[in-house]
Design an enzyme around this catalytic site. Sequence first.
Site, PDB file in Angstrom:
ATOM      1  N   ASP A  10      51.281  16.553 -17.096  1.00 10.61           N
ATOM      2  CA  ASP A  10      49.898  16.708 -16.655  1.00 10.61           C
ATOM      3  C   ASP A  10      48.974  16.711 -17.877  1.00 10.61           C
ATOM      4  OD1 ASP A  10      47.721  17.513 -14.802  1.00 10.61           O
ATOM      5  OD2 ASP A  10      47.849  19.411 -15.894  1.00 10.61           O
ATOM      6  N   ASP A  12      44.780  17.696 -17.998  1.00 10.60           N
ATOM      7  CA  ASP A  12      43.791  18.761 -18.110  1.00 10.60           C
ATOM      8  C   ASP A  12      44.416  20.100 -17.756  1.00 10.60           C
ATOM      9  OD1 ASP A  12      41.388  19.989 -18.568  1.00 10.60           O
ATOM     10  OD2 ASP A  12      40.253  18.848 -17.087  1.00 10.60           O
ATOM     11  N   LYS A 181      48.712  14.648  -6.552  1.00  7.38           N
ATOM     12  CA  LYS A 181      49.290  15.987  -6.489  1.00  7.38           C
ATOM     13  C   LYS A 181      48.396  16.897  -5.643  1.00  7.38           C
ATOM     14  CE  LYS A 181      49.063  15.856 -11.048  1.00  7.38           C
ATOM     15  NZ  LYS A 181      49.161  16.230 -12.501  1.00  7.38           N
ATOM     16  N   ASP A 206      50.299  22.883 -15.655  1.00  9.20           N
ATOM     17  CA  ASP A 206      49.764  24.247 -15.694  1.00  9.20           C
ATOM     18  C   ASP A 206      49.373  24.773 -14.323  1.00  9.20           C
ATOM     19  OD1 ASP A 206      46.335  24.237 -15.618  1.00  9.20           O
ATOM     20  OD2 ASP A 206      47.419  22.352 -15.681  1.00  9.20           O
TER      21      ASP A 206
END
Length: 262
Positions: A10, A12, A181, A206
């Site tokens: 991922d 950001d 996602k 995250d």
Amino acid sequence: MDHVGGLLIDLDGTLYHGGRMIPGADLLIAALRKAGISFMFVTNNSSRTPASVAAHLCAMGIGAEAQEVCTSSLAAARYIAGESPGATVAILGEEGLIQACREAGLRLVSEAPEYVVQGIDRSFTYDSLAQASRWVREGAKFVLTNPDLMLPSDEGVMPGAGSLGAAIEAASGIPPVVIGKPEAHLIAYATSLMGIDPGEAVVVGDNMRTDISAGARAGCRTILVLTGLTTRDNLEDYQRLTGVEPDEICADLAELMVALGV
């Protein structure tokens, strides 16, 4: 973590916050290259092309190339092309989605589309909503790049693609096929680009609600890094909310490198 066929990383919240690199992101990517571990940057962002995503990473000092980027726009376009090669599509979105649809051989139209494909669209209007919902009610298949309701920006949190999609769904009465996602389509497409089975892949992110949930749904192993949205304080709440648990939890990217042995 043993027998890693490839990493789906991922962006950001995992490698950067906005325009600021998270400490160790540059070292992580350099170490993966040196160790010969395959990876791909996987993002729900539908507005940017892979080249612009790679340029954004490089500007922060994180080495990246366009072919290492998989966006929700790419996955949405390939989903439609796989169902109906050469289909007509009406796009509510920005350059990343427009380019992806063209490159997938889809035909962009402004009337009677077979598909309505929608991502973040900062020129979205009432007329856009009325037209898109009419097409969907008349039988066009509704495809949403990603369900993110909110989008971080320099001006604060702004409505995301999911908020616009919710308006079209409410006006048409028909839910979209969601590609990004936490659904599995984006992850599955990324693993296909890498030439590996989902069971060989490890999703690193995250966000329990998007990254980790998508990895679990796709049949991948997952590593949660506490560099962004999910923290030690809210982890249990997110686990109850999602019903999933990461295979590994790392406090930061340095700890992730140790877990990966790089």
